[in-house]
Design a protein around this motif. Structure first.
Motif, PDB file in Angstrom:
ATOM      1  N   SER A   8      51.288 -20.923  30.143  1.00  0.00           N
ATOM      2  CA  SER A   8      52.732 -20.781  30.312  1.00  0.00           C
ATOM      3  C   SER A   8      53.203 -21.332  31.656  1.00  0.00           C
ATOM      4  O   SER A   8      54.397 -21.561  31.842  1.00  0.00           O
ATOM      5  CB  SER A   8      53.136 -19.314  30.181  1.00  0.00           C
ATOM      6  OG  SER A   8      52.591 -18.561  31.256  1.00  0.00           O
ATOM      7  N   ASN A  67      54.152 -24.078  27.273  1.00  0.00           N
ATOM      8  CA  ASN A  67      53.215 -24.738  26.347  1.00  0.00           C
ATOM      9  C   ASN A  67      53.828 -25.960  25.659  1.00  0.00           C
ATOM     10  O   ASN A  67      53.786 -26.085  24.449  1.00  0.00           O
ATOM     11  CB  ASN A  67      52.704 -23.756  25.289  1.00  0.00           C
ATOM     12  CG  ASN A  67      51.914 -22.631  25.888  1.00  0.00           C
ATOM     13  OD1 ASN A  67      51.740 -22.559  27.101  1.00  0.00           O
ATOM     14  ND2 ASN A  67      51.438 -21.734  25.052  1.00  0.00           N
ATOM     15  N   GLN A  96      56.037 -28.055  20.964  1.00  0.00           N
ATOM     16  CA  GLN A  96      55.452 -26.786  21.378  1.00  0.00           C
ATOM     17  C   GLN A  96      53.970 -26.777  21.024  1.00  0.00           C
ATOM     18  O   GLN A  96      53.561 -27.350  20.018  1.00  0.00           O
ATOM     19  CB  GLN A  96      56.139 -25.617  20.670  1.00  0.00           C
ATOM     20  CG  GLN A  96      57.566 -25.363  21.102  1.00  0.00           C
ATOM     21  CD  GLN A  96      57.673 -24.861  22.527  1.00  0.00           C
ATOM     22  OE1 GLN A  96      58.386 -25.450  23.289  1.00  0.00           O
ATOM     23  NE2 GLN A  96      56.989 -23.826  22.895  1.00  0.00           N
ATOM     24  N   SER A  97      53.169 -26.148  21.862  1.00  0.00           N
ATOM     25  CA  SER A  97      51.736 -26.085  21.641  1.00  0.00           C
ATOM     26  C   SER A  97      51.299 -24.625  21.653  1.00  0.00           C
ATOM     27  O   SER A  97      51.818 -23.822  22.423  1.00  0.00           O
ATOM     28  CB  SER A  97      51.017 -26.860  22.745  1.00  0.00           C
ATOM     29  OG  SER A  97      49.626 -26.711  22.611  1.00  0.00           O
ATOM     30  N   LEU A  98      50.333 -24.290  20.816  1.00  0.00           N
ATOM     31  CA  LEU A  98      49.811 -22.922  20.798  1.00  0.00           C
ATOM     32  C   LEU A  98      48.771 -22.709  21.886  1.00  0.00           C
ATOM     33  O   LEU A  98      48.514 -21.595  22.306  1.00  0.00           O
ATOM     34  CB  LEU A  98      49.190 -22.613  19.434  1.00  0.00           C
ATOM     35  CG  LEU A  98      50.151 -22.656  18.244  1.00  0.00           C
ATOM     36  CD1 LEU A  98      49.378 -22.472  16.939  1.00  0.00           C
ATOM     37  CD2 LEU A  98      51.238 -21.608  18.386  1.00  0.00           C
ATOM     38  N   TYR A  99      48.170 -23.779  22.345  1.00  0.00           N
ATOM     39  CA  TYR A  99      47.081 -23.692  23.311  1.00  0.00           C
ATOM     40  C   TYR A  99      47.525 -24.292  24.636  1.00  0.00           C
ATOM     41  O   TYR A  99      48.713 -24.382  24.925  1.00  0.00           O
ATOM     42  CB  TYR A  99      45.843 -24.398  22.762  1.00  0.00           C
ATOM     43  CG  TYR A  99      45.461 -23.886  21.389  1.00  0.00           C
ATOM     44  CD1 TYR A  99      44.874 -22.630  21.242  1.00  0.00           C
ATOM     45  CD2 TYR A  99      45.715 -24.631  20.243  1.00  0.00           C
ATOM     46  CE1 TYR A  99      44.539 -22.131  19.991  1.00  0.00           C
ATOM     47  CE2 TYR A  99      45.383 -24.147  18.982  1.00  0.00           C
ATOM     48  CZ  TYR A  99      44.796 -22.898  18.870  1.00  0.00           C
ATOM     49  OH  TYR A  99      44.472 -22.413  17.639  1.00  0.00           O
TER      50      TYR A  99
END
Length: 178
Positions: free
Chosen positions: A21, A74, A110-113
């Motif tokens: 983040s 992210n 957007q990225s989850l990781y």
């Protein structure tokens, strides 16, 4: 055969932990090119013949890609590149100049990781081949004669239409007087 590829830039380390983040993958591309560097003199000779050549081989150079945190945390920045090989064969010296031009499209996602910067490369199976074909002097003379003949033909048609219109108007005027 052309094979697509990816270049992924990310922060990874076995000795460190990262807070996704707090990561910002903003970047500026200083120089992105493909193939051999063309000498400036050769490029100026080729651009004299084909002015649009080289206009898309450094589209991303100097462009900033900044995440102002409007999208939150992210955020991955992705660049999609379509690469096309262009070959120019000059008439005088019969030099072969190879250049790789590309089109680019960039997006934020957007990225989850852990966020990354991705470059997706796709080499086009098509190739542009530009050659100089000299035309003879007789070809030039033939084209000039065709243009002159076309001008005289159009002028003759317009003259005939104008002449017939005036003649018809005179007949109508004479018919009204009787």
């Amino acid at each position: 055969m052309a094979v697509p590829g990816n270049l992924v830039i990310s922060a990874r380390s076995g000795a460190h932990s990262f807070d996704p983040s707090q990561m910002n993958m903003s970047h500026v591309i200083s120089n992105l090119s493909f193939g051999r560097k063309i000498a400036p003199r050769v490029m100026s000779d080729v651009k004299r013949l084909i002015p649009y050549l080289g206009g898309s081989h450094d589209r991303l150079n100097g462009r900033p890609f900044i995440n102002h945190r409007d999208l939150g945390a992210n955020v991955t920045i992705e660049h999609y590149l379509q690469i096309v090989k262009t070959e120019v064969i000059t008439r005088g010296s019969h030099k072969l100049v190879e250049e790789y031009e590309y089109t680019a499209h960039s997006s934020l996602a957007q990225s989850l990781y852990v966020p990354v910067t991705k470059f997706h490369f796709e080499l086009s199976p098509m190739q542009v081949l530009i050659t100089e074909n000299p035309k003879s002097f007789s070809h030039f003379i033939t084209n000039v004669c065709a243009i002159i003949g076309g001008v005289f033909t159009v002028a003759g048609i317009l003259d005939s239409i104008l002449h017939n219109t005036i003649r018809m108007m005179k007949k109508v005027e004479l018919g009204k007087n009787f």
